[in-house]
Design an enzyme around this catalytic site. Structure first.
Site, PDB file in Angstrom:
ATOM      1  N   ASP A 173       0.862  -1.184   0.000  1.00  0.00           N
ATOM      2  CA  ASP A 173       0.000   0.000   0.000  1.00  0.00           C
ATOM      3  C   ASP A 173       0.903   1.240   0.000  1.00  0.00           C
ATOM      4  O   ASP A 173       2.122   1.160   0.173  1.00  0.00           O
ATOM      5  CB  ASP A 173      -0.953  -0.015   1.207  1.00  0.00           C
TER       6      ASP A 173
HETATM    7  C1  NOJ Z   1      -3.954   3.922   0.118  1.00  0.00           C
HETATM    8  C2  NOJ Z   1      -5.166   3.049   0.288  1.00  0.00           C
HETATM    9  O1  NOJ Z   1      -5.084   2.359   1.521  1.00  0.00           O
HETATM   10  C3  NOJ Z   1      -5.350   2.047  -0.828  1.00  0.00           C
HETATM   11  O2  NOJ Z   1      -6.598   1.435  -0.675  1.00  0.00           O
HETATM   12  C4  NOJ Z   1      -5.243   2.703  -2.158  1.00  0.00           C
HETATM   13  O3  NOJ Z   1      -5.430   1.752  -3.170  1.00  0.00           O
HETATM   14  C5  NOJ Z   1      -3.874   3.361  -2.275  1.00  0.00           C
HETATM   15  N1  NOJ Z   1      -3.731   4.367  -1.242  1.00  0.00           N
HETATM   16  C6  NOJ Z   1      -3.674   4.023  -3.633  1.00  0.00           C
HETATM   17  O4  NOJ Z   1      -4.463   5.132  -3.737  1.00  0.00           O
END
Ligand code: NOJ
Length: 800
Positions: free
Chosen positions: A304
């Site tokens: 993430d």
């Molecule tokens: C953080 C989020 O937790 C995740 O769900 C998302 O896909 C990514 N950022 C990219 O935006």
């Protein structure tokens, strides 16, 4: 999407004397015995031969470049880099980008990758496509409330087509985290609290996006997130640690990820949280042992946003150390982290990381790029400017209508039940800050959705009622100076210059709303919570009531004595105790998407009979959280209604609260209709089954539960028939109820249908003290009905 495809995805389930097709589909899941190859494309020898041939030509720097991903567009996390992306791409130091949207932007970077780099490896563009891309559908929690996996599949199909047309072949969806605590704002992105429902939805999302064939020009690769157990954050606070036993991890939290992987998911996203002290982004047990060795996953894992470098905050080492730990644990790509790209190559050269570990990560990423056909078709043609066409709107409206849950519809003296509205009401007052707010209709994570396309309740109701509709906003979504915060912040923060804006006078607008209600025959209140800041990522709350002065507004309008219909527009179960005690009709409408107003009006006026059921329990008080129906038993179960506790002294020393009932205000699976359904007592086709037969059954059925469901009312309706079991004598204790089957059954007035549910190893198994999935001799109690409160009961015994 062609009309034909739309129809196909919406074909009614044929439930007669055969088992419900969605149940059979739901059963075709894991087999504990065989070594799975969940995605044949990624495992194909031809594809892997191409990967190996390319890998042989790559330098260490080029390999490491494939492991780095950056957001060259907007930010969806903190601390976004501001690098020279053109240079990085040209040097082969960047294998993937996120948040770069549209033909022009994606082709720009792709041309550099395909024309200026030595090996011409295309960039993989990824993006959060959560509930539609340009066309915004209801939020995933709402889609789960439809209990219709085909609806999720349809939304994924639209998302895939629109994303691909925008140059994005990879979506960060589905989010399949089990969410049992609505304080956690990301419950909006989930399918709620249950692993069986969550797994059915997970499979459907993957199928809709990937179509079992990544090479199709309108397929996208999914990223199943957030692996693992992100939804169990302690106290519902986002990014917080997770602590749980392995049996619960495997039996509850891992199930939907497993279902998604078994459905062929091409990529997985590692989560921010730790699990029992080991960060999920550096966790070899989940990322390698379970994901790859047990489930046979052949795709790649992306971290993430910044999660690799945030491992430093988890206190498990400095930058180079945490990067090595993440890579060796099984994270292949570093999202917006800047660590893999900068500290891995040196460690390989220094002999601290075997080059084979890097090779393996590159292999996994290249597999997905080849499978998507990016080497052959790296670019996207500039399409027409997006428009919410009637066909797209029709799909969004149909899905939204299935997601609404009628929580309450009690008769009002002299009026009868207020819903459906029909023509009873000469004048209707529409009141509330959600009544005419286009942006709020889209909900959280509508990243590329445009509010200008959204139909509000005010628009839709005035189309029906003309000047018989009266309107008053009533109050803001937030009160006092906070009311301006939403004007000053964006998803990623923003500056709080809101203080200079005038503070709205809610007392005055509430008074105006009261006068508006008094001038009408019935009042519809559209209330909720703001999407920005209060919902989705980093949207944890400790108070689950309506925000701002909305509760005061509700009380004031109820005080007029006019019949009130409450339409709740929110991305999580709110605390609705006062409303449930004082408002005769409550419709949970979530965040319905671009066709919000039309869909809500269709249900309010009875053109559509509500059929949604809750995918998450609604609390009486926040202090009950985490609240879910599948509780483990206690030695001192509370009995009955404890609300008058002092008069119920026999209930001292029982597992209960002294100041509130244990039960949910609205239970999991709950949802009313404009008609009524009755159930016969369920039957089983055999009372006893030998344990060896169940153990060998895998996804096959060993016992069938049957029930007749009748529409006893005067209008057609759709019932979500639900089957729950309880394992009464396992070697480790089992939940008091677990969902193990469901089917949407449409019945004409007076009609009866027979519904059958197959049960086999997949439904009857549990994890024992050694964390092994098994079945033992025992008796299963079985309930079938319209919610988790079902009382109609049967049983089956598993014998030696
Ligand atoms: C953080 C989020 O937790 C995740 O769900 C998302 O896909 C990514 N950022 C990219 O935006």
């Amino acid at each position: 999407m062609t009309t034909e495809c739309f129809r196909k995805l919406y074909r009614p389930l044929s439930i007669g004397l055969v088992a419900a097709s969605c149940i059979l589909a739901g059963s075709a899941a894991s087999s504990a015995q065989t070594k799975p190859t969940p995605n044949r494309q990624l495992a194909s020898p031809e594809l892997n031969a191409r990967v190996e041939a390319l890998l042989k030509k790559m330098t260490l720097e080029e390999k490491v470049g494939q492991l780095a991903q950056f957001a060259a567009g907007y930010a969806t996390g903190p601390g976004a880099s501001n690098l020279r992306y053109d240079d990085l791409v040209a040097k082969g130091q960047l294998g993937s980008m996120l948040n770069v949207v549209g033909a022009e932007a994606t082709n720009h970077y792709q041309h550099i990758a395909m024309e200026k780099t030595r090996l011409r490896i295309p960039i993989l563009f990824g993006q959060d496509v959560i509930h539609g891309h340009r066309t915004t559908f209801p939020i995933p929690l709402a889609i789960a409330a439809s209990w219709d996996p085909e609806a999720a599949e349809l939304v994924a199909r639209y998302g895939a087509k629109e994303a691909r047309a925008d140059g994005i072949p990879w979506v960060f969806s589905p989010m399949v985290d089990i969410a049992r605590d609505p304080r956690w704002g990301r419950i909006i992105e989930s399918a709620g609290e249950d692993p069986y429902l969550g797994s059915a939805m997970a499979r459907a999302w993957v199928k809709g996006y990937q179509q079992d064939d990544l090479s199709k020009p309108d397929s996208v690769a999914v990223s199943v997130k957030h692996f693992a157990a992100y939804g169990a954050a302690i106290a519902g606070r986002d990014y917080n640690a997770v602590e749980m036993g392995e049996a619960t991890l495997r039996q509850v939290y891992l199930k939907p990820y497993q279902a998604a992987v078994e459905a062929g998911a091409a990529t997985v996203m590692s989560s921010f949280n730790s699990i029992n002290g080991v960060p999920a982004t550096a966790n070899p047990f989940t990322l390698t042992q379970i994901l790859r060795k047990e489930w046979g996953f052949d795709g790649f894992v992306v971290s993430d946003w910044g999660a690799v470098s945030e491992l430093k905050n988890h206190s498990i080492g400095d930058g180079p150390t945490v990067a090595r730990k993440a890579l060796e644990a099984g994270v292949d790509m570093d999202m917006e982290g800047n660590l893999f790209g900068t500290v891995i190559a040196d460690q390989v050269r220094a002999g601290k990381i075997p080059e084979g570990v890097v090779d393996e990560a590159v292999r996994r990423i290249l597999r997905v790029k080849f499978a998507l056909g990016l080497f052959e078709h790296p670019y996207v043609e500039q399409g027409p400017v997006y428009d919410a066409t009637p066909e797209r709107r029709a799909a969004a409206r149909k899905v939204a209508e299935e997601t609404f849950v009628l929580l309450k519809n009690d008769p009002v003296e002299g009026v009868g039940t207020i819903l459906p509205l029909t023509k009873k009401a000469a004048k209707v007052a529409l009141i509330g800050p959600m009544a005419d707010n286009q942006k709020e209709m889209l909900g959280a994570w509508a990243v590329t959705g445009d509010p200008k396309f959204a139909i509000t309740l005010k628009t839709a109701l005035s189309e029906r009622l003309g000047d018989r509709l009266l309107y008053a906003p009533g109050c803001g979504l937030l009160a006092g100076e906070d009311a301006n915060v939403l004007k000053a912040v964006s998803f990623t923060g923003g500056t709080a210059s809101a203080a200079s804006l005038p503070v709205p006078d809610d007392a005055k607008t509430i008074e105006e709303a009261v006068l508006t209600a008094k001038a009408a025959d019935v009042a519809i209140l559209a209330l909720g919570e703001p999407t920005d800041w209060f919902e989705g990522e980093a949207g944890s709350r400790v108070h689950l009531g309506f925000t701002g002065n909305q509760e005061k507004l509700l009380e004031a309008v109820v005080g007029t004595g006019k019949p009130v219909i409450l339409v709740v527009l929110a991305g999580r179960p709110l605390e609705l105790k006062w409303a449930a005690g004082h408002v005769p009709a409550i419709l949970e409408a979530w965040s319905p998407g671009v066709e919000a107003g039309h869909a809500v009006a269709d249900v309010l006026f009875g053109d559509v009979n509500p059929s949604g059921k809750l995918p998450a329990s609604f609390p009486r008080a926040v202090g009950q959280e985490p609240l879910y129906y599948a509780q483990l038993p206690t030695g001192r179960p509370a009995h009955g209604d404890l609300s008058h506790m002092p008069h119920n002294a026999g209930e001292k020393f029982m597992s209960r609260y002294v100041d509130e009932e244990n039960s949910a205000l609205f239970a999991f699976g709950w949802g009313l209709s404009y008609t009524r359904f009755s159930y016969t007592k369920p039957t089983v086709n055999r009372a006893e089954v030998p344990v060896r037969e169940v153990l060998a059954s895998g996804s096959k059925s060993v016992v069938t539960v049957g029930v007749d469901v009748t529409n006893t009312g005067s209008v057609a309706g759709t019932e979500v028939v639900q089957l729950y079991i309880r394992n009464t004598a396992a070697s480790v204790e089992q939940p008091v109820r677990e969902l193990k089957g469901f089917a949407r059954v449409t019945l004409a007035a007076g009609e009866t249908k027979h519904v059958e549910f197959p049960l086999g190893f997949n439904e009857l198994s549990f994890y024992n003290a050694e964390s092994k999935e098994t079945v033992e001799p025992t008796t299963y109690d079985i309930w079938v009905g319209g919610s988790s409160l079902a009382t109609s009961e049967a049983s089956v015994t598993v014998v030696e």
